[in-house]
Design a protein around this motif. Sequence first.
Motif, PDB file in Angstrom:
ATOM      1  N   PRO A 103     -31.255 -24.149 -40.090  1.00  0.00           N
ATOM      2  CA  PRO A 103     -31.608 -24.984 -38.935  1.00  0.00           C
ATOM      3  C   PRO A 103     -33.089 -24.884 -38.611  1.00  0.00           C
ATOM      4  O   PRO A 103     -33.743 -23.871 -38.898  1.00  0.00           O
ATOM      5  CB  PRO A 103     -30.764 -24.380 -37.803  1.00  0.00           C
ATOM      6  N   ALA A 104     -33.607 -25.929 -38.017  1.00  0.00           N
ATOM      7  CA  ALA A 104     -34.993 -25.909 -37.552  1.00  0.00           C
ATOM      8  C   ALA A 104     -35.141 -24.885 -36.436  1.00  0.00           C
ATOM      9  O   ALA A 104     -34.208 -24.641 -35.664  1.00  0.00           O
ATOM     10  CB  ALA A 104     -35.406 -27.292 -37.058  1.00  0.00           C
ATOM     11  N   LEU A 105     -36.318 -24.281 -36.341  1.00  0.00           N
ATOM     12  CA  LEU A 105     -36.588 -23.345 -35.254  1.00  0.00           C
ATOM     13  C   LEU A 105     -36.959 -24.096 -33.980  1.00  0.00           C
ATOM     14  O   LEU A 105     -36.536 -23.727 -32.884  1.00  0.00           O
ATOM     15  CB  LEU A 105     -37.719 -22.397 -35.645  1.00  0.00           C
ATOM     16  N   LEU A 106     -37.738 -25.163 -34.135  1.00  0.00           N
ATOM     17  CA  LEU A 106     -38.210 -25.950 -32.993  1.00  0.00           C
ATOM     18  C   LEU A 106     -37.719 -27.390 -33.110  1.00  0.00           C
ATOM     19  O   LEU A 106     -37.532 -27.895 -34.226  1.00  0.00           O
ATOM     20  CB  LEU A 106     -39.739 -25.946 -32.938  1.00  0.00           C
ATOM     21  N   PRO A 107     -37.516 -28.071 -31.990  1.00  0.00           N
ATOM     22  CA  PRO A 107     -37.155 -29.490 -32.051  1.00  0.00           C
ATOM     23  C   PRO A 107     -38.249 -30.292 -32.737  1.00  0.00           C
ATOM     24  O   PRO A 107     -39.435 -29.998 -32.575  1.00  0.00           O
ATOM     25  CB  PRO A 107     -37.022 -29.890 -30.575  1.00  0.00           C
ATOM     26  N   CYS A 108     -37.855 -31.277 -33.505  1.00  0.00           N
ATOM     27  CA  CYS A 108     -38.846 -32.103 -34.203  1.00  0.00           C
ATOM     28  C   CYS A 108     -39.314 -33.280 -33.350  1.00  0.00           C
ATOM     29  O   CYS A 108     -40.437 -33.759 -33.512  1.00  0.00           O
ATOM     30  CB  CYS A 108     -38.268 -32.614 -35.518  1.00  0.00           C
ATOM     31  N   SER A 109     -38.469 -33.767 -32.466  1.00  0.00           N
ATOM     32  CA  SER A 109     -38.807 -34.921 -31.634  1.00  0.00           C
ATOM     33  C   SER A 109     -40.041 -34.633 -30.785  1.00  0.00           C
ATOM     34  O   SER A 109     -40.183 -33.523 -30.274  1.00  0.00           O
ATOM     35  CB  SER A 109     -37.613 -35.245 -30.731  1.00  0.00           C
ATOM     36  N   PRO A 110     -40.960 -35.593 -30.660  1.00  0.00           N
ATOM     37  CA  PRO A 110     -40.869 -37.003 -31.056  1.00  0.00           C
ATOM     38  C   PRO A 110     -41.298 -37.273 -32.494  1.00  0.00           C
ATOM     39  O   PRO A 110     -41.455 -38.433 -32.879  1.00  0.00           O
ATOM     40  CB  PRO A 110     -41.834 -37.665 -30.080  1.00  0.00           C
ATOM     41  N   PHE A 111     -41.498 -36.212 -33.265  1.00  0.00           N
ATOM     42  CA  PHE A 111     -41.865 -36.384 -34.667  1.00  0.00           C
ATOM     43  C   PHE A 111     -40.598 -36.368 -35.520  1.00  0.00           C
ATOM     44  O   PHE A 111     -39.497 -36.211 -35.013  1.00  0.00           O
ATOM     45  CB  PHE A 111     -42.843 -35.277 -35.080  1.00  0.00           C
ATOM     46  N   HIS A 112     -40.748 -36.518 -36.821  1.00  0.00           N
ATOM     47  CA  HIS A 112     -39.597 -36.551 -37.712  1.00  0.00           C
ATOM     48  C   HIS A 112     -39.304 -35.161 -38.280  1.00  0.00           C
ATOM     49  O   HIS A 112     -40.152 -34.269 -38.227  1.00  0.00           O
ATOM     50  CB  HIS A 112     -39.837 -37.564 -38.834  1.00  0.00           C
ATOM     51  N   ASP A 113     -38.119 -35.006 -38.822  1.00  0.00           N
ATOM     52  CA  ASP A 113     -37.678 -33.727 -39.391  1.00  0.00           C
ATOM     53  C   ASP A 113     -37.847 -33.783 -40.906  1.00  0.00           C
ATOM     54  O   ASP A 113     -37.088 -34.464 -41.598  1.00  0.00           O
ATOM     55  CB  ASP A 113     -36.222 -33.467 -39.013  1.00  0.00           C
ATOM     56  N   ARG A 124     -53.045 -34.723 -35.530  1.00  0.00           N
ATOM     57  CA  ARG A 124     -54.363 -34.758 -36.177  1.00  0.00           C
ATOM     58  C   ARG A 124     -54.509 -35.948 -37.117  1.00  0.00           C
ATOM     59  O   ARG A 124     -55.574 -36.565 -37.209  1.00  0.00           O
ATOM     60  CB  ARG A 124     -54.602 -33.440 -36.922  1.00  0.00           C
ATOM     61  N   SER A 125     -53.436 -36.285 -37.844  1.00  0.00           N
ATOM     62  CA  SER A 125     -53.545 -37.386 -38.814  1.00  0.00           C
ATOM     63  C   SER A 125     -53.610 -38.744 -38.132  1.00  0.00           C
ATOM     64  O   SER A 125     -53.862 -39.756 -38.794  1.00  0.00           O
ATOM     65  CB  SER A 125     -52.370 -37.339 -39.793  1.00  0.00           C
ATOM     66  N   HIS A 159     -47.858 -42.988 -42.663  1.00  0.00           N
ATOM     67  CA  HIS A 159     -46.827 -43.729 -41.945  1.00  0.00           C
ATOM     68  C   HIS A 159     -46.376 -42.983 -40.696  1.00  0.00           C
ATOM     69  O   HIS A 159     -46.071 -43.599 -39.659  1.00  0.00           O
ATOM     70  CB  HIS A 159     -45.631 -43.965 -42.876  1.00  0.00           C
ATOM     71  N   GLY A 160     -46.301 -41.651 -40.788  1.00  0.00           N
ATOM     72  CA  GLY A 160     -45.832 -40.871 -39.639  1.00  0.00           C
ATOM     73  C   GLY A 160     -45.981 -39.385 -39.887  1.00  0.00           C
ATOM     74  O   GLY A 160     -46.424 -38.948 -40.957  1.00  0.00           O
ATOM     75  N   GLN A 161     -45.593 -38.614 -38.887  1.00  0.00           N
ATOM     76  CA  GLN A 161     -45.728 -37.161 -38.925  1.00  0.00           C
ATOM     77  C   GLN A 161     -44.339 -36.521 -38.929  1.00  0.00           C
ATOM     78  O   GLN A 161     -43.429 -36.999 -38.227  1.00  0.00           O
ATOM     79  CB  GLN A 161     -46.529 -36.656 -37.726  1.00  0.00           C
ATOM     80  N   ALA A 162     -44.200 -35.430 -39.685  1.00  0.00           N
ATOM     81  CA  ALA A 162     -42.902 -34.746 -39.791  1.00  0.00           C
ATOM     82  C   ALA A 162     -43.131 -33.239 -39.688  1.00  0.00           C
ATOM     83  O   ALA A 162     -44.146 -32.716 -40.159  1.00  0.00           O
ATOM     84  CB  ALA A 162     -42.206 -35.093 -41.108  1.00  0.00           C
ATOM     85  N   LEU A 163     -42.169 -32.557 -39.093  1.00  0.00           N
ATOM     86  CA  LEU A 163     -42.267 -31.121 -38.835  1.00  0.00           C
ATOM     87  C   LEU A 163     -41.192 -30.384 -39.623  1.00  0.00           C
ATOM     88  O   LEU A 163     -40.040 -30.842 -39.701  1.00  0.00           O
ATOM     89  CB  LEU A 163     -42.086 -30.863 -37.336  1.00  0.00           C
ATOM     90  N   LEU A 164     -41.567 -29.243 -40.196  1.00  0.00           N
ATOM     91  CA  LEU A 164     -40.607 -28.381 -40.887  1.00  0.00           C
ATOM     92  C   LEU A 164     -40.797 -26.965 -40.352  1.00  0.00           C
ATOM     93  O   LEU A 164     -41.779 -26.295 -40.696  1.00  0.00           O
ATOM     94  CB  LEU A 164     -40.826 -28.412 -42.398  1.00  0.00           C
ATOM     95  N   THR A 165     -39.884 -26.525 -39.498  1.00  0.00           N
ATOM     96  CA  THR A 165     -39.960 -25.169 -38.953  1.00  0.00           C
ATOM     97  C   THR A 165     -38.701 -24.398 -39.346  1.00  0.00           C
ATOM     98  O   THR A 165     -37.592 -24.928 -39.335  1.00  0.00           O
ATOM     99  CB  THR A 165     -40.071 -25.159 -37.418  1.00  0.00           C
TER     100      THR A 165
END
Length: 270
Positions: free
Chosen positions: A20-30, A151-152, A169-175
């Motif tokens: 599972p992710a450690l932090l919520p990804c919203s409003p970015f993508h997972d 930043r992007s 196109h967008g930003q995505a987070l992986l924690t």
Amino acid sequence: MTHNATDTLLRQLGWLVQAPALLPCSPFHDAGHLLQRELQADPALLHNAATQLQAHPSPRRLGLIFEQWVAALVDASQGLERIASNLPIREQGRTLGELDMLVRDLRSGELWHWELALKFYLATAEQWYGPNRHDTLARKAHHLYQQQLPRSRSDMARAQLAEQGWEVHGQALLTRGRLFYHRAIPPSGVKPNPGHERGWWRATDELDDGLWSIIERPCWPTPFMSDKGTNFVDRATVIDYVESHSRALMVTGPHHDQPGFIVPVSWPTP
């Protein structure tokens, strides 16, 4: 690399994709959803990524190990392409920051800016502290959401990327990581992903008697995969080490089905 080491690496990569992710990804993508998609499409993904990793030395720092694992998974996938890693964004010769990774989704053609974080935090009544007490979840979350991921989108980054023919196109987070709980109420403020992996922590004067297995830092992401057969130590040894070195120690041990941290009595006060 031995068979046991290969098997461990396969399990570690499997953990990275499925945890599972450690932090919520919203409003970015997972970004994890894309890795899960790739594993579902190609069951050989973990094996191919492990083969790539075996050809290169492993970094010493845990954050760099995590980045190396993610890069290997992307490179071994059929539907993703790693365009750049640790891409500096500069203004008049001054580095403003880096983009952790640029990844193209070959199925949609979209180019994504990924930010990566592998973290471990301990709950106090005030806030979440890292084993390095200068690192806090609030500080890391602010940096991720307010600085790294946007930043992007900056004019400077967009212009610099356009010079390479890239448009994000967008930003995505992986924690990934784990939060460790004490008897105190978890701190307010930053809200982790509700499904995050959990552990416990105790000060040395709260430690139960029994034999404890020390988890070395490279095994922190997957603590139950470490070789527990050779490093059992008793309560007194754990206490002496933690207090004399004034550092947190990850362990597994009796009466606990989750890993934990043992910290000095003075923690988190320096």
